[in-house]
Design a protein around this motif. Structure first.
Motif, PDB file in Angstrom:
ATOM      1  N   ARG A  59      -4.394 -58.693 -22.426  1.00  0.00           N
ATOM      2  CA  ARG A  59      -5.405 -59.465 -23.455  1.00  0.00           C
ATOM      3  C   ARG A  59      -6.331 -60.336 -22.586  1.00  0.00           C
ATOM      4  O   ARG A  59      -5.868 -61.390 -22.654  1.00  0.00           O
ATOM      5  CB  ARG A  59      -4.497 -60.052 -24.738  1.00  0.00           C
ATOM      6  N   LEU A  60      -7.182 -59.955 -21.893  1.00  0.00           N
ATOM      7  CA  LEU A  60      -8.133 -60.477 -21.116  1.00  0.00           C
ATOM      8  C   LEU A  60      -9.191 -61.179 -21.921  1.00  0.00           C
ATOM      9  O   LEU A  60      -9.716 -62.286 -21.331  1.00  0.00           O
ATOM     10  CB  LEU A  60      -8.250 -59.662 -19.884  1.00  0.00           C
ATOM     11  N   VAL A  62     -11.001 -63.052 -24.928  1.00  0.00           N
ATOM     12  CA  VAL A  62     -10.710 -64.125 -25.841  1.00  0.00           C
ATOM     13  C   VAL A  62     -11.711 -64.372 -26.785  1.00  0.00           C
ATOM     14  O   VAL A  62     -12.956 -64.588 -26.407  1.00  0.00           O
ATOM     15  CB  VAL A  62     -10.048 -65.647 -25.208  1.00  0.00           C
ATOM     16  N   TYR A 121      -3.435 -72.180 -20.526  1.00  0.00           N
ATOM     17  CA  TYR A 121      -4.213 -71.504 -21.180  1.00  0.00           C
ATOM     18  C   TYR A 121      -3.374 -70.001 -21.377  1.00  0.00           C
ATOM     19  O   TYR A 121      -3.665 -69.508 -22.215  1.00  0.00           O
ATOM     20  CB  TYR A 121      -5.392 -71.094 -20.177  1.00  0.00           C
ATOM     21  N   PHE A 122      -2.644 -69.629 -20.355  1.00  0.00           N
ATOM     22  CA  PHE A 122      -2.116 -68.318 -20.511  1.00  0.00           C
ATOM     23  C   PHE A 122      -0.868 -68.385 -21.624  1.00  0.00           C
ATOM     24  O   PHE A 122      -0.789 -67.420 -22.380  1.00  0.00           O
ATOM     25  CB  PHE A 122      -1.445 -67.909 -19.111  1.00  0.00           C
ATOM     26  N   ASN A 126      -3.533 -67.070 -24.343  1.00  0.00           N
ATOM     27  CA  ASN A 126      -3.323 -65.673 -23.907  1.00  0.00           C
ATOM     28  C   ASN A 126      -1.981 -65.254 -24.654  1.00  0.00           C
ATOM     29  O   ASN A 126      -1.553 -63.951 -24.565  1.00  0.00           O
ATOM     30  CB  ASN A 126      -3.470 -65.373 -22.589  1.00  0.00           C
ATOM     31  N   LYS A 127      -1.089 -66.003 -24.995  1.00  0.00           N
ATOM     32  CA  LYS A 127       0.074 -65.784 -25.735  1.00  0.00           C
ATOM     33  C   LYS A 127       0.990 -65.022 -24.591  1.00  0.00           C
ATOM     34  O   LYS A 127       1.929 -64.198 -25.179  1.00  0.00           O
ATOM     35  CB  LYS A 127       0.089 -64.854 -26.864  1.00  0.00           C
ATOM     36  N   ALA A 128       0.927 -65.456 -23.440  1.00  0.00           N
ATOM     37  CA  ALA A 128       1.914 -64.837 -22.484  1.00  0.00           C
ATOM     38  C   ALA A 128       3.231 -65.778 -22.559  1.00  0.00           C
ATOM     39  O   ALA A 128       3.259 -67.008 -23.164  1.00  0.00           O
ATOM     40  CB  ALA A 128       1.366 -64.998 -21.046  1.00  0.00           C
ATOM     41  N   SER A 133       3.044 -67.383 -17.353  1.00  0.00           N
ATOM     42  CA  SER A 133       1.864 -68.368 -17.440  1.00  0.00           C
ATOM     43  C   SER A 133       2.190 -69.367 -16.300  1.00  0.00           C
ATOM     44  O   SER A 133       1.347 -69.709 -15.714  1.00  0.00           O
ATOM     45  CB  SER A 133       2.343 -69.071 -18.535  1.00  0.00           C
TER      46      SER A 133
END
Length: 165
Positions: A59-60, A62, A121-122, A126-128, A133
Motif C-alpha cells: 500500500r504505497l 496514501v 509513518y509505516f 501505512n498499517k505495517a 516499520s
C-alpha cells in the motif's frame, strides 16, 4: 503501464541531471550528483516493486483526504468503493506532524528523528507491522548515513540532548 512510463521518464531526467552535474567542480557536484543517483535508485526500486507479483500487497499510495479526515471511503452493497466527503478536514494534523518532526530533530537530532518519523509513518499510516516499520526506519537512516556521513563527509545535527550528555 502508465505508471511505468512516468517512472521511466523520471529516470531519464535523473540520468541527464547526473550527467550534467558531472561538469561541475568537485565541491559543486556534492549535492546534485547524490540527489540524482539516489532519486534514480528510488525510481528503479519503484519500477521493480510495481511490476512484481507481490505489488498488490503493498500500500504505497496514501489518500491524503482519508488520512486527514476530509474523505472516507465506504463500500456499497455491490462492493463498489464510494468516496464520502466530510465537511472541515483535519489539515492541522499535517502541520502538527511536521512540527513534531522538527521538534524531534531539534531535541534528539536528525538520526533518531528520522527513525521515529519513518517507523511511525509505516506503522500508523501505512498499517505495517512493528518489525517492518522499524526496519524501514533503520534502513532509511542507514541510507542517509551512508550518503551524507560516509560519502559526502557531512555530519548530522545531533540535537540538544547530546549537549546535555
Amino acid at each position: 503501464m502508465e505508471d511505468n512510463l512516468a517512472a521511466i521518464a523520471f529516470l531519464i531526467i535523473f540520468i541527464i541531471f547526473a550527467i550534467l552535474s558531472m561538469q561541475y567542480g568537485d565541491r559543486a557536484r556534492l549535492v546534485p550528483l547524490p540527489v540524482a543517483i539516489g532519486s534514480g535508485v528510488l525510481v528503479l526500486i519503484q519500477l521493480v516493486l510495481q511490476n512484481s507479483r507481490e505489488a498488490s500487497n503493498l500500500r504505497l499510495a496514501v489518500n491524503a483526504g482519508e488520512l486527514f479526515g476530509t474523505e472516507k471511503i465506504k463500500e456499497s452493497f455491490e462492493g463498489k468503493k464510494i468516496k464520502d466527503k466530510t465537511a472541515g478536514g483535519k489539515e492541522g494534523w499535517a502541520f502538527l506532524m511536521l512540527a513534531l518532526f522538527l521538534v524531534t530533530i531539534l531535541v534528539v537530532g536528525i538520526e533518531a528523528a528520522t527513525i521515529i518519523f519513518v517507523a511511525g509513518y509505516f506503522r500508523f499510516i501505512n498499517k505495517a507491522g512493528w518489525m517492518r516499520s522499524l526496519l524501514w526506519g533503520a534502513g532509511t537512516m542507514m541510507a542517509l548515513y551512508i550518503l551524507f556521513t560516509i560519502l559526502l563527509r557531512i555530519n548530522f545535527y545531533r540535537g540538544l540532548l547530546e549537549q546535555l550528555i
